[in-house]
Design a protein around this motif. Structure first.
Motif, PDB file in Angstrom:
ATOM      1  N   GLU A  20       4.143  42.288 -46.521  1.00 32.83           N
ATOM      2  CA  GLU A  20       3.354  42.078 -47.714  1.00 32.83           C
ATOM      3  C   GLU A  20       1.898  41.762 -47.374  1.00 32.83           C
ATOM      4  O   GLU A  20       1.000  41.992 -48.169  1.00 32.83           O
ATOM      5  N   GLN A 185       6.928  28.743 -61.039  1.00 32.05           N
ATOM      6  CA  GLN A 185       6.058  29.536 -60.167  1.00 32.05           C
ATOM      7  C   GLN A 185       6.017  28.913 -58.784  1.00 32.05           C
ATOM      8  O   GLN A 185       5.770  27.717 -58.647  1.00 32.05           O
ATOM      9  N   ASP A 186       6.287  29.723 -57.770  1.00 30.57           N
ATOM     10  CA  ASP A 186       6.232  29.242 -56.394  1.00 30.57           C
ATOM     11  C   ASP A 186       4.795  28.869 -56.058  1.00 30.57           C
ATOM     12  O   ASP A 186       3.880  29.690 -56.213  1.00 30.57           O
ATOM     13  N   THR A 189       3.472  31.355 -52.977  1.00 26.18           N
ATOM     14  CA  THR A 189       3.367  32.803 -53.181  1.00 26.18           C
ATOM     15  C   THR A 189       2.927  33.186 -54.580  1.00 26.18           C
ATOM     16  O   THR A 189       2.481  34.303 -54.805  1.00 26.18           O
ATOM     17  N   GLN A 191       4.868  33.653 -56.955  1.00 30.29           N
ATOM     18  CA  GLN A 191       5.931  34.418 -57.585  1.00 30.29           C
ATOM     19  C   GLN A 191       6.751  33.531 -58.516  1.00 30.29           C
ATOM     20  O   GLN A 191       6.885  32.330 -58.295  1.00 30.29           O
ATOM     21  N   ARG A 192       7.281  34.136 -59.565  1.00 31.74           N
ATOM     22  CA  ARG A 192       8.153  33.411 -60.487  1.00 31.74           C
ATOM     23  C   ARG A 192       9.561  33.372 -59.900  1.00 31.74           C
ATOM     24  O   ARG A 192      10.109  34.412 -59.514  1.00 31.74           O
ATOM     25  N   VAL A 193      10.132  32.200 -59.818  1.00 31.14           N
ATOM     26  CA  VAL A 193      11.446  32.032 -59.217  1.00 31.14           C
ATOM     27  C   VAL A 193      12.350  31.285 -60.191  1.00 31.14           C
ATOM     28  O   VAL A 193      11.893  30.449 -60.982  1.00 31.14           O
TER      29      VAL A 193
END
Length: 261
Positions: A20, A185-186, A189, A191-193
């Motif tokens: 990434e 939200q992390d 990162t 990102q939604r977790v």
């Protein structure tokens, strides 16, 4: 049921897997083997123990041995009364409120309880771990035995089967399986977790339509079991007392294992 999120389309080949952060191909490493059973290890182990105990009792023991097995490991409330004449008769009451959950009256009895156990022990085990799941199972079995004793003390009836303990796991799961999924939200990162589900309070259970209906249907169906002989003309060998006692024990004690953060 929970589903693993993934991208659409066919999986990338080995050369297409990219980092990434950079553009260099990433070695994905050896592929992990899928588990043989999609159940937590503790859940599979308990089902294995239940099956092994019943298999041994049917293939190894003769009728006299089966009678001894029931005498020493089934829960017999009449022992409480008999203890007034001979206290030694009450000694099995130390372990039979728990050991009765390992015995079953037939393969159909075992299979129903094993399937029920797999359904409700799995979310409890995944949320809290093996130890709390087993604690809820056996304490709820004992609570079901206590309620059974309160209603059958002088009848000479005995209790076997895992249903009281499984009912406790059902009650424990009801506290969270109907709650909305929390997504966060992390912080690293972005990102939604999926974080999980909250443990509902008793007020939340009553306000949630699905949880309230589940509990009401559970209570009504089990409380109606004693009335079935009036319509069928035959006795029903269902320990509804163990179901109700175990269910409410599970609802009450699951909060002891909830971690606060």
């Amino acid at each position: 049921m929970e589903k693993k999120a993934g991208r659409h389309g066919p999986p990338a080949s080995r050369s297409e897997v990219m980092s990434e952060q950079g553009g260099a191909p990433v070695n994905p490493g050896p592929a992990q083997r899928e588990p043989v059973f999609l159940l937590p290890g503790a859940v599979t182990a308990v089902i294995g123990v239940l099956a092994a105990v019943h298999l041994a009792s049917t293939l190894v023991l003769n009728q006299q041995g089966l009678n001894q097995l029931v005498t020493w490991f089934a829960f017999l409330p009449l022992r409480i009364v008999a203890a007034g004449d001979d206290i030694s008769l009450a000694v099995p009451l130390i372990w039979t409120p728990f050991s009765h959950a390992l015995l079953h009256g037939g393969w159909d009895h075992l299979l129903v309880n094993a399937a029920w156990f797999a359904i409700f022990a799995t979310p409890v085990s995944r949320r809290y771990g093996a130890g709390p799941m087993l604690a809820i199972f056996f304490v709820s079995a004992a609570a079901g035995a206590a309620f059974f004793a309160a209603t059958t003390l002088y009848t000479g009836a005995y209790l076997i089967g895992a249903s009281g303990g499984v009912a406790g796991l059902t009650g424990a799961a009801v506290r969270f399986i109907f709650q909305p999924v929390i997504v966060a939200q992390d912080p690293e990162t972005g990102q939604r977790v999926v974080v999980g589900r909250n443990l509902a309070s008793f007020g939340d259970l009553w306000q949630d339509n699905r949880a309230r209906m589940f509990i009401l249907i559970w209570v009504v169906l089990n409380a109606a079991v004693p009335l079935l002989p009036l319509f069928t003309g035959a006795e029903v060998g269902v320990a509804w007392q163990a179901h109700l006692g175990g269910f409410f024990a599970g609802i009450l004690m699951v909060g002891l294992f909830e971690r606060r953060s």
